[in-house]
Motif scaffolding. Structure first.
Motif, short mmCIF file in Angstrom:
data_model
loop_
_atom_site.label_atom_id
_atom_site.label_comp_id
_atom_site.label_asym_id
_atom_site.label_seq_id
_atom_site.Cartn_x
_atom_site.Cartn_y
_atom_site.Cartn_z
N THR A 27 45.86 40.36 47.79
CA THR A 27 46.75 39.44 48.42
C THR A 27 47.60 38.86 47.34
O THR A 27 48.99 38.70 47.68
CB THR A 27 46.19 38.14 49.17
OG1 THR A 27 45.39 37.55 48.51
CG2 THR A 27 45.36 38.49 50.35
N PHE A 28 47.22 38.72 46.14
CA PHE A 28 48.04 38.31 45.14
C PHE A 28 49.01 39.29 44.56
O PHE A 28 48.37 40.23 44.45
CB PHE A 28 47.53 37.33 44.15
CG PHE A 28 46.84 36.11 44.64
CD1 PHE A 28 47.64 35.24 45.44
CD2 PHE A 28 45.58 35.48 44.31
CE1 PHE A 28 47.31 34.10 45.90
CE2 PHE A 28 45.19 34.50 44.63
CZ PHE A 28 45.91 33.78 45.76
N ASP A 29 49.96 39.07 44.03
CA ASP A 29 50.98 39.93 43.65
C ASP A 29 50.91 40.14 42.05
O ASP A 29 51.65 40.98 41.42
CB ASP A 29 52.28 39.72 43.92
CG ASP A 29 53.36 40.77 44.00
OD1 ASP A 29 52.86 42.06 44.40
OD2 ASP A 29 54.37 40.58 43.51
N TYR A 30 49.88 39.53 41.41
CA TYR A 30 49.97 39.64 39.99
C TYR A 30 49.41 41.02 39.60
O TYR A 30 49.73 41.54 38.68
CB TYR A 30 48.77 38.49 39.71
CG TYR A 30 48.43 38.41 37.99
CD1 TYR A 30 49.74 38.01 37.24
CD2 TYR A 30 47.34 38.75 37.43
CE1 TYR A 30 49.41 37.73 35.98
CE2 TYR A 30 47.46 38.66 35.93
CZ TYR A 30 48.36 38.23 35.29
OH TYR A 30 48.24 38.21 34.08
N LEU A 31 48.34 41.68 40.00
CA LEU A 31 47.89 42.95 39.67
C LEU A 31 48.78 43.92 39.89
O LEU A 31 49.16 44.71 39.30
CB LEU A 31 46.40 43.32 40.58
CG LEU A 31 45.43 42.51 40.27
CD1 LEU A 31 43.85 43.01 41.08
CD2 LEU A 31 44.97 42.83 38.72
N PRO A 32 49.77 44.13 41.05
CA PRO A 32 50.70 44.86 41.20
C PRO A 32 51.77 44.77 40.04
O PRO A 32 52.31 45.74 39.58
CB PRO A 32 51.38 44.96 42.47
CG PRO A 32 50.17 44.10 43.30
CD PRO A 32 49.40 43.46 42.33
#
Length: 170
Positions: A27-32
């Motif tokens: 859900t968090f956009d940090y990894l992408p």
């Protein structure tokens, strides 16, 4: 089979940690953002990230006959487009889940070992009972040794020797 409360709590803890790891990874956009910066952008910056991540949908306006393109935030892409990115992103997510759960489980175990599960008053009572048992055994051994030296033997009643000595005064 009887399941102990401790093992049930440990299983629930592990499930909660795993669910949290999956939720964070997907859900968090940090990894992408990190995968985009490291593998898609040659400058190793976040420039163009939003454009890269916006999906497009083209639809016809039947009243005007014009094609309109709508852009929205999504991971939907045409087949085989940027498949390397999606595979790298899934790999990053799996690595994150594995790392998160193992670090969390290790921290939970360390805290569990530091805190302990026996209250202080119970530990004190256990020490007191151990001390009393040792006194009782040593008094009994001394009494038996003294009786053996005097040639008298008294049957062991299971009561400490100081109780026998003081029982006449009652």
């Amino acid at each position: 089979a009887v399941v102990s409360t401790q093992s049930t709590g440990e299983v629930l803890t592990r499930i909660a940690i795993l669910v949290n790891a999956v939720l964070i990874a997907f859900t968090f956009d940090y990894l992408p953002m990190i995968v985009y910066r490291d593998y898609q952008n040659p400058n190793k910056t976040f420039d163009g990230y939003i454009n890269f991540m916006l999906a497009t949908h083209t639809f016809n306006d039947t009243t005007t006959g014009q094609n309109t393109t709508c852009r929205y935030w999504s991971y939907i892409n045409p087949a085989n487009e940027n498949s390397d990115f999606w595979m790298q992103l899934m790999l990053a997510r799996m690595i994150f889940i594995f790392s998160f759960q193992n670090i969390s489980w290790a921290m939970a175990r360390i805290i569990e070992l530091m805190v302990g599960n026996t209250p202080a008053y119970v530990r004190q009572r256990m020490v007191l009972e151990e001390t009393l048992a040792q006194e009782w055994l040593s008094d009994e051994d001394e009494e038996n040794a003294a009786n053996n030296q005097n040639g008298t033997s008294r049957p062991n009643s299971g009561v400490p020797s100081h109780v026998h000595r003081n029982s006449a005064a009652c």
